[in-house]
Design a protein around this motif. Sequence first.
Motif, short mmCIF file in Angstrom:
data_model
loop_
_atom_site.label_atom_id
_atom_site.label_comp_id
_atom_site.label_asym_id
_atom_site.label_seq_id
_atom_site.Cartn_x
_atom_site.Cartn_y
_atom_site.Cartn_z
N ASN A 49 0.83 -1.20 0.00
CA ASN A 49 0.00 0.00 0.00
C ASN A 49 0.87 1.26 0.00
OD1 ASN A 49 -2.75 1.03 0.09
ND2 ASN A 49 -2.14 1.90 2.05
N GLY A 50 2.00 1.19 0.72
CA GLY A 50 2.93 2.32 0.72
C GLY A 50 3.45 2.63 -0.68
N LEU A 95 -4.79 12.02 10.51
CA LEU A 95 -5.95 11.50 9.78
C LEU A 95 -5.96 9.98 9.55
CD1 LEU A 95 -6.11 14.21 6.97
CD2 LEU A 95 -7.19 14.26 9.19
N ALA A 96 -4.87 9.45 8.99
CA ALA A 96 -4.90 8.09 8.44
C ALA A 96 -5.42 7.02 9.40
CB ALA A 96 -3.52 7.71 7.90
N VAL A 273 -7.98 8.14 0.57
CA VAL A 273 -8.71 6.88 0.33
C VAL A 273 -7.78 5.67 0.37
CG1 VAL A 273 -8.58 6.76 -2.20
CG2 VAL A 273 -10.60 5.91 -1.04
N ARG A 274 -6.49 5.90 0.12
CA ARG A 274 -5.53 4.81 0.17
C ARG A 274 -5.46 4.15 1.54
NH1 ARG A 274 -3.81 3.47 -4.49
NH2 ARG A 274 -3.79 1.67 -3.13
N PHE A 275 -5.73 4.94 2.58
CA PHE A 275 -5.59 4.39 3.93
C PHE A 275 -6.81 3.58 4.34
CE2 PHE A 275 -2.59 7.80 3.57
CZ PHE A 275 -1.45 7.15 3.99
N TYR A 276 -7.83 3.59 3.50
CA TYR A 276 -8.97 2.70 3.74
C TYR A 276 -8.67 1.29 3.25
CZ TYR A 276 -11.97 6.76 4.55
OH TYR A 276 -12.54 7.89 5.03
N ARG A 285 -0.96 3.17 9.82
CA ARG A 285 0.20 3.97 10.24
C ARG A 285 1.44 3.57 9.46
NH1 ARG A 285 -1.26 2.54 15.86
NH2 ARG A 285 -2.86 4.02 16.46
N TRP A 286 1.68 2.25 9.38
CA TRP A 286 2.87 1.81 8.66
C TRP A 286 2.80 2.18 7.19
CZ3 TRP A 286 7.25 1.13 10.72
CH2 TRP A 286 7.37 0.61 12.01
N SER A 287 1.60 2.15 6.62
CA SER A 287 1.44 2.55 5.22
C SER A 287 1.92 3.97 5.00
CB SER A 287 -0.02 2.49 4.81
OG SER A 287 -0.36 1.21 4.45
N ALA A 288 1.54 4.86 5.92
CA ALA A 288 1.94 6.26 5.78
C ALA A 288 3.46 6.36 5.83
CB ALA A 288 1.32 7.11 6.88
#
Lengths: 628, 111
Positions: A49-50, A95-96, A273-276, A285-288
């Motif tokens: 996702n990252g 936010l995420a 929307v990516r964090f959904y 969190r790790w994705s961000a």
Amino acid sequence: MIAEISVQVYTYIFVGLTFSLYLVIAWISRVRDTKGFYVAGQDVPALANGMATAADWMSAASFISMAGIISFNGYVGGQYLMGWTGGYVLLALLLAPYLRKFGHFTVPDFVGDRFDSNIARLVAVVCAIFISFTYVAGQMRGVAIVFSGFLKVDITVGVVIGMGIVFVYATLGGMKGITWTQVAQYWVLITAFLVPVIAISIKLTGESIPQIGMGSQLLGEDVHLLDRLSQINEDLGFANYTAAFGWDHQLLNMFCVTLALMAGTAGLPHVIVRFYTVKNVRAARWSAFWALLFISLLYLAAPATAAFSRYYMIDSIQGKTREELPKWFNHWEQTGLILWFDDGDGRLRYSNREDNEVFQSGSGSNVTLTEDYKFDGKLVKQNETVSIKVIQIDHQKWIDKVGGRDWRPVLTQQKLSGPDKDIMVLATPEMAELSNWIIAFVAAGALAAALSTASGLLLVISSSVAHDVYARMINPQASEAKRLLVGRTVIGLAVVVAGYFGIYPPGYVSQVVAFAFGLAASSFFPVIVLGIFSKRVGTIPAIAGMVAGIGFTGSYIIGAVYLGMEPWCFGIEPTGIGTIGMLVNFTVTLALTPLCPPPSQKIQDMVESIREPEGAGQAVVIEEATEH
Amino acid sequence: MPEPSDPEKSATSGAAKPEVRAALARYWRSNVKIMISLLVVWAVAGLGCGVLFADALNQYSIGGYPLGFWFAQQGSIIVFVFVILIYCCLLNRLDRKHHEELEQLRREGKA
């Protein structure tokens, strides 16, 4: 000539290969339900996702234009670097994780549910669609530049091919297809960006790490690259490359632009929307983190590309005769990104003064006349436009002293002096005299950057219309199959509209993008942050705040860009006004809050549940998450 | 398969026991504290060193870059990456602690 042909052949091969790869991925990950369509079934690993987020975020602007902007502006260019990466910190911290815990499909969904109002939802939908369309238009322009610059294909054909590819994998795979395609696109674009900058760094400074090379001395000389660049800039009448601002309005402007880009980044619907799409809060969190790490690979290299290519460009063309000019100059001269209007001495001179001889054709390749003029006896009236080719022929007559006139003052007045900023990235591999296949690979990279962003945006448009408007507001009883059909139809329509904007770009593309960031900063960002961090803010203050923020920012940008209004608010440019709009939004919302009733108990419980990292059934999943 | 959480059925609905609410309040206070400290670092590195104090910092140099310029084009981005990394580590630890606290309450029959 042989070399020229083989670059083109290589480009066809790379573009063909990467496009087929994207289609294969889309076919493998095709989906059948709405959840897979909008949020990839919420089972994308954080690392993937990252990467997808990074590709989604790094658009044609990041890939093609940003290094060019830094190249021409030096220190001030840092506002884009800081703004676009700093926004991720806001996104990750504010936010995420909470939006993932909320767990629905879109940003308007959150706004509508948290503030318990379909009006709020509608305002958010309109903002999301507008922001996404302005952005897609920019991507299509990027696609067009690559197709016309590298493949010599007609722009219309290029845009149609690009849109066709995006359409197929977006409708087939939805968010799932897009996500896995974007992972592939990330690797294509980051390789294409890093290889040329490493090569040019070795060539100029002997350092293989560009960030070290940028601070090093030039090979065989006793002077640092940045010192030499500042010296050259000052000699030619440009601003010093590294000098910062004292306490004046330029400093205020840079501060506002940086902050507006940061808050705007955090509020952009296609990024949020990516964090959904990840498994749980922890993975969000790790994705961000992964996203910013992957983005930083390009963003830390872009300033090096900027400095190297500026030094190299000036060094290789200044004072040269037509015969001495390098091959890349002749190649890109054909595209109009760089043009030479000589003063008659036969030697090229690039400067920021009246004696400048380097120009560009601009986006329309047309010049508006400032007074009536006769070309070969054919009268063209004031304010009518003439092709830049006609101007070049007339200027050549002036050089040969057989009539014609000196067109440089007219071009300067129309802000066409200096090369187009996009040339800095596109021509770097040729400047560094890299192999033809690397030059071709850069074209594939630029296309990957543009297409990955375009597909993410199209999905936001589709989900906003099909999910937020159709399923939530018009026909809540719609079946799964029907919603999916509406979603796919909307993507189809959006592709056509975006393609139209790509072929006929709206004027002032950069200002339109500023509009997108300004709106995101002044609408979504405050309302989502307050929605999470305050249980007290209710429906009326939130809507009033959004409307006030958008109203202020929108009217300021429209006034300043289209109606010739003076930037009356402390002289802040339209790009930075989102910062003030955001303050307006926060102020209005918080001022009205004590006067209005608090949200219902149900909403307050919802806020509590968003803050709680463990939901019903979530605890087990957190333990099971193996990716970290 | 993880389901999107339904707010109404969540662990801390209005009917939750006071001990559970207190645990969430404690968790939230620590979270906000971590968040604010990291946002201060974010603001000082980006808007501070990269914009407001860049001119003053430019009289020093780092690795051949004027320091203010370095912050605007390199340093701030590096700091941002680390800010998010630290946030992930701290918050995931806090989440674990919170999870254990809730488990404890559940065992004691208070939740």
